[in-house]
Design an enzyme around this catalytic site. Structure first.
Site, PDB file in Angstrom:
ATOM      1  CD  GLU A  27      -2.815   3.143  -5.408  1.00 42.46           C
ATOM      2  OE1 GLU A  27      -3.825   2.567  -5.834  1.00 42.46           O
ATOM      3  OE2 GLU A  27      -1.904   2.556  -4.795  1.00 42.46           O
TER       4      GLU A  27
ATOM      5  NE  ARG B  98      -4.328  -1.361   0.154  1.00 43.93           N
ATOM      6  CZ  ARG B  98      -4.435  -2.469  -0.582  1.00 43.93           C
ATOM      7  NH1 ARG B  98      -3.454  -2.830  -1.395  1.00 43.93           N
ATOM      8  NH2 ARG B  98      -5.525  -3.205  -0.520  1.00 43.93           N
TER       9      ARG B  98
ATOM     10  CG  HIS C 238      -3.014  -1.053  -6.829  1.00 40.35           C
ATOM     11  ND1 HIS C 238      -3.400  -0.326  -5.724  1.00 40.35           N
ATOM     12  CD2 HIS C 238      -2.962  -2.343  -6.412  1.00 40.35           C
ATOM     13  CE1 HIS C 238      -3.569  -1.145  -4.690  1.00 40.35           C
ATOM     14  NE2 HIS C 238      -3.320  -2.370  -5.082  1.00 40.35           N
TER      15      HIS C 238
HETATM   16  C1  GLV Z   1      -4.795  -5.298  -3.609  1.00 36.77           C
HETATM   17  O1  GLV Z   1      -4.107  -4.337  -3.472  1.00 36.77           O
HETATM   18  C2  GLV Z   1      -5.319  -6.074  -2.537  1.00 36.77           C
HETATM   19  O2  GLV Z   1      -5.176  -5.716  -1.357  1.00 36.77           O
HETATM   20  O3  GLV Z   1      -5.926  -7.104  -2.844  1.00 36.77           O
END
Ligand code: GLV
Ligand code: GLV
Length: 321
Positions: free
Chosen positions: A269, A240, A287
């Site tokens: 983001e 993250r 991502h």
């Molecule tokens: C993606 O970032 C997730 O947490 O699945």
């Protein structure tokens, strides 16, 4: 009404095989779109649903939870659930679930793709070939860093951290790890060595982050931590964004405090910290950690399995606490 299908709110259009099951088994509150819903649309949707599938871009805060009295389960279409106010959900008995396991390999693979792309300047090479300015092989062109036999430092040894470590064998990379969790460290393979965060950052040639975002991990990596890293080291983040102080990272890259960074996630983001996009030593992905068709279909099916369980009065297999 006997036989009526339960009402589902789904904040985003999911892959076709998932949508097919959804349409068969549920009554949709609203037709989902491909883009992030406005907060008002999210609230409106949740307030009319028995169950919901939300994604990591949806902020399900206490206020949103309070306007959805009928909702029994929030199935987060992700393994991380920092987008949901868990305390508020628990307070009112709303079950929250996530999608562990099914995205572990996809995310570990993407972590290695980013690691190798960063160390070996894959994106710069691709850009050069496409530019039309490539003049042919050269002994000094786009020289990168060797990763084989270098030390891999893993912060967070949950499922994904361990899957990343397992993949290091082929590169003969010794694995150091740090975990903030009181986990069964004795259950991990002996060849992976525990380090304090500082020692890991000092010793590793590549540092990769696999902790969840919590108040304790927010800005876990800031300017002080970056200064502990080697000037030849790379930082990889597929967890993250807010775990890394992005402003401090941009500064560290500009000043050569570390050699490069491979990022899949960002603090705000889809916005990037000013200056980040101009740095050639950063490889920036949108991502994509779990972005394989297989993982994204399985994630949807896991959400539906949890929803079905709760609506049938059974325990949810992936409830988070
Ligand atoms: C993606 O970032 C997730 O947490 O699945
Ligand atoms: C989480 O994955 C941790 O090991 O802290």
């Amino acid at each position: 009404m006997p036989g009526a299908r339960p009402t589902l709110y789904i904040s985003r259009l999911l892959p076709d095989p998932v949508m097919a099951v959804v349409r068969q088994q549920f009554q949709l509150v609203a037709e989902p779109f491909g883009t992030v819903p406005a907060q008002s649309a999210l609230r409106e949707g949740l307030c009319h649903a028995d169950a919901a599938i939300v994604t990591l871009g949806d902020c399900v805060d206490a206020e949103t939870i309070h306007v959805a009295p009928r909702l029994k389960i929030l199935a987060n279409y992700a393994v991380g659930y920092n987008n949901i106010d868990l305390a508020a959900a628990q307070q009112r008995g709303l079950i929250v679930t996530n999608t562990p396991d099914v995205l572990t390999d996809a995310t570990a693979d993407l972590t290695w793709a980013l690691l190798l792309a960063t160390a070996r300047r894959v994106v710069e090479g691709d850009a050069l070939v496409r530019s039309g300015h490539w003049t042919g092989w050269s002994p000094t062109q786009l020289l990168g860093a060797e990763v084989s036999d270098k030390t891999l430092g893993i912060i967070g040894m949950g499922r994904i951290g361990q899957a990343v470590a397992q993949r290091a064998v082929g590169f003969r990379m010794p694995v150091l790890y740090h975990t903030g969790r009181a986990m069964a460290v004795s259950s991990l393979p002996r060849e992976w060595e525990y380090r304090s965060l500082q020692n890991l950052l000092v010793e590793a040639d590549v540092v990769t982050i696999h902790v969840p975002l919590t108040p304790a991990t927010h800005h876990l990596i800031g300017s002080r931590e970056l200064s502990w890293m080697r000037p030849t080291a790379f930082l990889i983040n597929t967890a993250r964004g807010p775990i890394v102080d992005e402003a401090a990272l941009v500064e560290a890259l500009k000043r050569g405090i570390i050699a490069g960074a491979g990022l899949d996630v960002y603090e705000e983001e889809p916005a990037l910290h000013p200056g980040l996009a101009q740095l050639k030593q950063a490889v920036l992905l949108p991502h994509l950690g779990s972005a394989t068709l297989q993982a994204r279909v399985q994630m949807g099916l896991v959400c539906l399995k949890n929803i079905q369980a709760v609506l049938d009065g059974r325990p949810a297999p992936n409830q988070v606490h």
